[in-house]
Design a protein around this motif. Sequence first.
Motif, short mmCIF file in Angstrom:
data_model
loop_
_atom_site.label_atom_id
_atom_site.label_comp_id
_atom_site.label_asym_id
_atom_site.label_seq_id
_atom_site.Cartn_x
_atom_site.Cartn_y
_atom_site.Cartn_z
N HIS A 1 -1.32 0.92 -15.99
CA HIS A 1 -1.78 2.02 -15.12
C HIS A 1 -2.14 1.44 -13.76
O HIS A 1 -3.31 1.27 -13.42
CB HIS A 1 -2.98 2.73 -15.77
CG HIS A 1 -2.75 3.12 -17.20
ND1 HIS A 1 -1.93 4.18 -17.55
CD2 HIS A 1 -3.19 2.58 -18.37
CE1 HIS A 1 -1.89 4.28 -18.87
NE2 HIS A 1 -2.65 3.32 -19.39
N GLU A 2 -1.10 1.12 -13.00
CA GLU A 2 -1.26 0.46 -11.71
C GLU A 2 -0.50 1.25 -10.64
O GLU A 2 0.46 1.96 -10.93
CB GLU A 2 -0.72 -0.97 -11.77
CG GLU A 2 -1.36 -1.86 -12.82
CD GLU A 2 -2.80 -2.21 -12.50
OE1 GLU A 2 -3.16 -2.22 -11.30
OE2 GLU A 2 -3.57 -2.48 -13.45
N GLY A 3 -0.93 1.05 -9.38
CA GLY A 3 -0.17 1.58 -8.25
C GLY A 3 -0.63 2.95 -7.80
O GLY A 3 -1.04 3.80 -8.60
N MET B 1 9.96 -3.67 -0.28
CA MET B 1 9.35 -3.12 -1.48
C MET B 1 8.70 -4.17 -2.36
O MET B 1 8.21 -3.86 -3.44
CB MET B 1 10.39 -2.33 -2.27
CG MET B 1 10.79 -1.03 -1.58
SD MET B 1 11.71 0.11 -2.64
CE MET B 1 13.28 -0.71 -2.71
N GLY B 2 8.72 -5.44 -1.93
CA GLY B 2 7.93 -6.46 -2.62
C GLY B 2 8.60 -7.21 -3.73
O GLY B 2 7.92 -7.84 -4.55
N GLU C 1 4.95 0.33 -0.76
CA GLU C 1 4.50 0.04 -2.12
C GLU C 1 5.54 0.55 -3.11
O GLU C 1 6.07 1.64 -2.97
CB GLU C 1 3.15 0.72 -2.38
CG GLU C 1 2.60 0.44 -3.75
CD GLU C 1 1.28 1.17 -4.01
OE1 GLU C 1 0.86 1.21 -5.18
OE2 GLU C 1 0.69 1.72 -3.05
N SER C 2 5.81 -0.25 -4.14
CA SER C 2 6.82 0.11 -5.14
C SER C 2 6.40 -0.42 -6.49
O SER C 2 5.36 -1.09 -6.63
CB SER C 2 8.18 -0.47 -4.75
OG SER C 2 8.20 -1.87 -5.00
N ILE C 3 7.21 -0.17 -7.50
CA ILE C 3 6.94 -0.71 -8.83
C ILE C 3 6.89 -2.23 -8.79
O ILE C 3 6.12 -2.86 -9.53
CB ILE C 3 8.01 -0.22 -9.84
CG1 ILE C 3 7.63 -0.58 -11.27
CG2 ILE C 3 9.39 -0.75 -9.48
CD1 ILE C 3 6.40 0.12 -11.79
#
Length: 812
Positions: A557-559, A387-388, A354-356
Motif C-alpha cells: 500500500h504505497e504511492g 518515472m524512476g 511518480e510511478s509504480i
Amino acid sequence: MKEKLQFCLDKISLIRSKLPKKKPHSEKYYKMIAFLNKYSLVFHFILACVLTFAIEVISRRDFLSTISFLHNHTLAYLYNAFIVFASLSIVYLFRCRAQLRVLISGLWLFLGTINGLILSNRVTPFSYTDLKCISDLFAMQNTNYFTAEEATLVVGVVVAFFVFLGFFFAKGPKYQGKRHFVLGPVSIAALLLVGLPITTQAAQGSNILASYFSNIAQGYADYGFVYGFSTSVVGRGMSKPDDYSEETVDAIETLVNSSKEQTTVSKGSEPNIICVLLESFADPYEVNFLNMSEDPIPNFHNLESNYSTGYLTVPVVGAGTANTEFEVLTGMSMQYFGTGEYPYKTILKQTDCESIASDLSKIGYGTHVVHNNTATFYSRNNAFSMMGFDTFTSKELMNITQYTPNGNWPTDDILVQETVKALDSTKDQSDFVYTITVEGHGDYPTEKILTDPAIKVSGAATEESNNQWEYYVNMIHEVDDFIGDLITAVDRRGEDTIVVMFGDHLPTMGLSDSDMKSGDIFKTKYITWNNMGLPKEDADLTAYQLLSQITDQAGIHEGTMFSYHQTQRNSETYLNGLENLQYDLLYGKRYTYSGEDLYPATDLQMDVEDVTISNIRKNSDRNILAVYGSRFTKNAKIFVNGEKVPTNYISSALVTTSLDNVKDGDTISVNVLGSKGILLRAGADEVVYEDPDVIHETETEDPTETTEVTVPASTWNLNMPSSEKTDMKSSESTEVKSSENTEVKSSENTEVKSSENTEVKSSENTEVKSSESTEVKSSENTEVKSSESTEMKSSESTEVKSSENISDTLGR
C-alpha cells in the motif's frame, strides 16, 4: 567596394531591361479583381467550405461518407469551415493575398492528406502530438505504415507545391488597394482570439461539438478533421480543475490516510512483480464473427480460469500503446488530457512523474523495463527515467534473430530470458519488471502469406480481411507460447512472484462495439498468475486501476495515486479527486509533496549486464582486428580513441574492424548505440592495442606464442550483414593449441580455468544456470536458447564455453 556594388547593380538593370515586358491586363481583368476584392469575405467562406469538404473526402477516403457527415453533422461541418475561414483571414495583413490563400489552402489539404494516409494504416487519426513522433516513425524499420511509393509521392508533391509557390510569389499579383493598418490587424486578432473561442464554447455548450473525445477516432468522424486536429493543437496538457487548491488536495490526502492500510510484506521478502504489456492482444473468441480451428491461446485461457482476471478499459483503440502504458504505470487517467496527447512526448519531457517504479523503489525493489523494440520510440528512454526505473533493456541490447513472417517485428520469445535476466541482476532484492511485447503489432497483410497456419480462421467479411485475421490469430498464438514459457521460467526460479499481463488495445482491424462480446472496443482483458496462493478475485478495471489492484492483493500500500485508487475507488468524489491529484503532481504546485520533488528522475541504465572486452587479436592476412568479449549485439560498435569506426558483428562474443582503422597504442572500446547514434551502453573496458609486429622498448624476451583456436570457416563470415543470423553452436568441437601453459587475462581480470568442466565467470560474476536463470522450454530435455541463437543442450551436465574459448576464426 562601392564601385563593385554599382557595377553589379548596373548589370542587373541591363539584364532586366532585356527581359520581355509584361503585357498589360485587359479592363475586364481589372473589373474581375475589383469584384473579388469587394466581396472577398464571401468568397473566403465559400473557399473554406470547399476546402473543408475536400479535406473530409481525403481523410475519410470515401465521398459518400463525407456526404453523410455533411447531412448528419451540418453545423459541425460549418464550424470546421469557420476555422478554415478564420485562418484565411490572415491574408488581409499582406499584399500577396492570392499567394497566401494558396499557401494556407495547401497546408490544410496537406494535413488532410496525412490524416488519410495514417487512417489507411491505423485507427487513430492524425493529431498535433504525432508531429513529435515523426522522428520515431522514420526510425522504425521493417514496418508498413507507409510505402516507399507513398513517401516519394508526398515528398514530390510538397516540393512541386513550394516550387510553384516560389514562382507565384515572384510573378503573381499583389493587392494594390488601400490597407487599414490599425483596423485590419485588430479585426483579425479579434476574430482569432475572441470570436473563435466564443463560437467554440457556444458550439460545445449546444452539443454541436464535444470538448473531450473518449474515442478520438469517433470524435474526428463525428466532428470533422479540422476541429479534431485544431483541438489537439490548443488543448494540450491538463486544464486546471475549478476547485484545485491546497485545501482540496489536503482534504483528499486526509481521506486517503484515514483508510489506508499499512504495507504488510516484510522487507527482503517482497514478492517479485512482473507486468507484461501484450501488444494488440485480444481474445479472438471475443470477436463475434470469428471462427478458429482450435483454441489459439490455451495458456491465456488456463490462467484466466485459475487466477484473477477481468476486462480492462483502455484509453485507445488500434494504436497509442504509450497512453495505455502511461495509465498502467502511473495510475493517472488520459481522460483529463487534451485530444491526441502523448504525455511521454510532452509533460514527461520536462517533469518527473511518480510511478509504480518509484513507489516500489521506496521499499527496496529493483525496477526494470524489457522491450524488444527501439529505446527511443515514444521517447521511452527518457520517460522511464522520469518515472524512476533503474534499468531498461531495449532491442539494441538484445541479439534478436527471429522476426514475424512479414518481417516487421521481432518475435517475443527472446523476452523470456531477458525478463529472467533482469530478475537475476539484483541479489537479495525483490524486483519489478515491466516487459513490453511487439509480436502482435500490425499491420496485418491482406494477402495470404501463411501457407500452413497452425490456426485456421474463418468468418471475416472478405478474403482480404480473413487473411488479416488469420495472420493476427497465428501471431498471438505464438505470443501465447511466450506466456506459457515465461510462467514456466519464473516458476522454476522458486521466488514468490506475481505476474500480470494485459492487452494494451484491440488490433487495427476496424472493429466496432457490435463486433465485440464486451460491447466496447475500449475493453481488452488482463490475466494474472502467482505462486503465493493468492485467491482468485476477478474484477473489471480501468488501465489506471490495474496495478493498484495487484499491489493491494500483495499487501503493498504505497504511492500517492495507487493508495488513492485502493482507498477511494468506490467514493462518490473519486473522479474529482483523481483529477485534482493528477493535476497537482504533473502541472500544479505539488501540495501532495509539500512542494518538494520526492520522486526525481533516475540515471537510467541501459541493460543489466556490462559490455566487456576479453581479448584483441590481429589478423594481417585478412587485414582485420578481432575484438573478443561479451554482451555484443548488432548495435555494438568498436571505438578507437573515442571515435566510432566501421564494425562487423560476428557474434555476441566477437566483433571486427579493418586494421586500417587502428594503430599501435590506440585505445579500443566497444559501445552499444541506438538510433541516430545515441550512446545507450558504454563498454566496461578500454584496452590499449599493442601491435604484435611492433617491437616495444619494454620487451626483454621473445613474446609468448599466441593461442590459436581452430574452427571450421563455415561458422562465420566477416562480410555478413548485421541483420543475418550467426549461429555458433557448442556442439562443434573446439581444438585449443598452445605452446605450453597459456594464460589469457582479460581487462576485467577474468580467469579461465580448464580441467574437465569449464567454469566461466563474467565481469559481473554472473552465473549461467541452465535450470533457473535462463529461458527454459521443457519437454523431456531442457533447451536453453540464448539471444544469439546459440544452442546449449544439456543431458547430464551443461557445457558453457566462454568468449575466450569461442572458435578463433581469424587465426593469428
